[in-house]
Design an enzyme around this catalytic site. Structure first.
Site, short mmCIF file in Angstrom:
data_model
loop_
_atom_site.label_atom_id
_atom_site.label_comp_id
_atom_site.label_asym_id
_atom_site.label_seq_id
_atom_site.Cartn_x
_atom_site.Cartn_y
_atom_site.Cartn_z
CB CYS A 70 45.53 19.13 -12.85
SG CYS A 70 44.18 19.70 -11.81
CG HIS A 365 43.50 22.35 -15.03
ND1 HIS A 365 43.73 21.00 -14.83
CD2 HIS A 365 44.37 22.73 -16.00
CE1 HIS A 365 44.68 20.59 -15.65
NE2 HIS A 365 45.09 21.62 -16.36
CG ASN A 386 47.47 21.95 -19.24
OD1 ASN A 386 47.24 21.34 -18.19
ND2 ASN A 386 46.51 22.49 -19.96
#
Length: 444
Positions: A70, A365, A386
């Site tokens: 991520c 994250h 995202n």
């Protein structure tokens, strides 16, 4: 002082449970539907719609799939947003995450060997050695670690080094690579115990790194060194440039001075003063590369920097604890997403400071801020890009309430030009070194 649960205690607990008739209803709801579904508060959806007073044009979201990249996706996404505006690139254009993944794992292996050598005289049950051996390398990282990779290896478009099975599903490779690194740690520690010279140790490390390179080349393919960049822009015009290297591509098509971008954290714990910089012992990837460095700021200053950068039309890399009050399918990050306290009739709320100190929360994250809703110039909610594909949220975009950001957001990366002179001076100061296991050293 101790307390053992007696039969009388159990009888009392059961009697208390039976006395409240609503417990039977809640028992049926939770056992049938699960904790999250039974406690979901629909107001969270109503309160966090996808409308923002500042909403940057970005493109299609990427998908890290079954990997922990991520931080890498988020950083490369901030760069591709800028590239799309400069060169009118198609909305599905991406920079190669697989290229960075190869070099990150390669450099992390060498960084691990470096720390093995530095701690070789400590016993294996020493906390530093145990921490090091627990996870020799992993997928996660931080902004400064990606900068270290780009400084050394540049970037390439995804077309030059596409995804592979192992870049999208990294568990198998991680298991074998970590076994390799622990195996080599035994050899290096023994060689140092036997009195081998630095030259001999480095020769061993070079041979080990040769093995690692081969393993990664099998898994990802060997990294591209020269390539041709071809694309058709949004206006339909075709472009082609041959003879590019990863560094010349970065210089021409990204063109950022990465030294301008700095990490800002909000860590309201007693051991971390505000307006002070911090680094973490044994955290990094490139030996001799850019140091991980954070400037700790109060939340109001932290958020204002993010707002300023969004107002200027530039997206913001950020790190948070996405495991908290997060509804993945709807793409909601809000404190009222789940009513756990109401459901279980107990107290669960902790301060941000206590959550960090007691391992309840930490950054896990990284995503990208691409918008914010301002009311009277104050943020109420944020738009989040995202990297979990288009099947979650609104085609991959989440909404984060401002209150959720206060509680569970720990890091943003901003251009230094948005810092005041005082903050620039504080950011330039020598950092305090934190222990390897400090929560600010967790990898997104």
């Amino acid at each position: 002082m101790s307390f053992a649960i007696s039969p009388a205690d159990l009888a009392s607990f059961s009697a208390d449970y039976q006395a409240d008739q609503t417990n039977a209803v809640l028992e049926r709801a939770v056992t049938k539907n699960g904790v999250q579904a039974a406690s979901f508060d629909w107001h969270a959806k109503a309160d966090n719609d996808q409308h923002f007073s500042i909403d940057l044009k970005t493109g299609k979201v990427a998908n890290q799939k079954q990997s922990g990249r991520c931080w890498m996706f988020a950083a490369l996404n901030t760069m591709r947003h800028d590239m799309q505006q400069k060169f009118n690139l198609p909305t599905d254009f991406e920079l190669s995450q697989s290229y960075q993944f190869f070099w990150d794992k390669f450099e992390k292996a060498n960084y691990f060997y470096e720390n093995v050598v530095k701690t070789a005289e400590l016993p294996t049950d020493d906390r530093k050695v145990a921490w090091l051996m627990e996870t020799p390398q992993q997928d996660g990282g931080q902004w400064d670690m990606l900068v270290a990779l780009i400084d050394k290896y540049g970037v390439v478009p995804q077309s030059a080094m596409p995804e592979s099975y192992n870049s999208s599903r990294s568990n198998e490779l991680n298991a074998v690579l970590n076994q390799k690194l622990r195996h080599d740690a035994v050899i290096l520690r023994q060689a140092i115990a036997d009195g081998e010279t630095e030259t001999q140790i480095n020769a061993r490390r070079k041979a080990m790194m040769n093995d690692v390179y081969r393993m990664l080349a099998y898994a990802f393919g060997e990294p591209v060194q020269e390539f041709t960049f071809e694309y058709r822009d949004e206006a339909g015009e075709f472009h082609r440039e041959a003879g590019l290297t990863p560094k010349t591509f970065f210089a021409k098509y990204v063109g950022w001075n990465l030294d301008d971008y700095v990490s800002i954290i909000n860590a309201p714990t007693q051991d971390k003063e505000y307006h002070q910089t911090y680094t973490i012992e044994m955290l990094g990837n490139v030996v001799g590369g850019r140091q991980v460095k954070h400037l700790n700021l109060p939340m109001a200053e932290f958020k204002q920097l993010a707002v300023d950068q969004l107002k200027a039309g530039e997206s913001v890399w950020f790190g948070a604890d996405v495991s908290q009050m997060s509804e993945r399918k709807m793409g909601i990050l809000a404190l009222n997403t789940f009513g756990y306290e109401d459901l279980f009739k107990t107290q669960l709320t902790m301060s941000k400071e206590d959550a960090l100190d007691y391992s309840q929360s930490m950054m896990n994250h990284a995503m990208v801020l691409t918008g914010v809703d301002l009311v009277d110039d104050q943020p109420t909610k944020w738009k989040v890009e995202n990297s979990w594909g288009e099947q979650v949220g609104e085609k991959g975009y989440f909404v984060m309430s401002d209150a959720w950001m206060d509680k569970f957001c720990y890091q943003v990366v901003v251009n230094k030009k948005y810092l005041s002179d005082e903050l620039k001076a504080a950011q330039a100061a020598e950092p305090v070194v934190l222990k390897p296991w400090d929560p600010m050293g967790t990898l997104a």
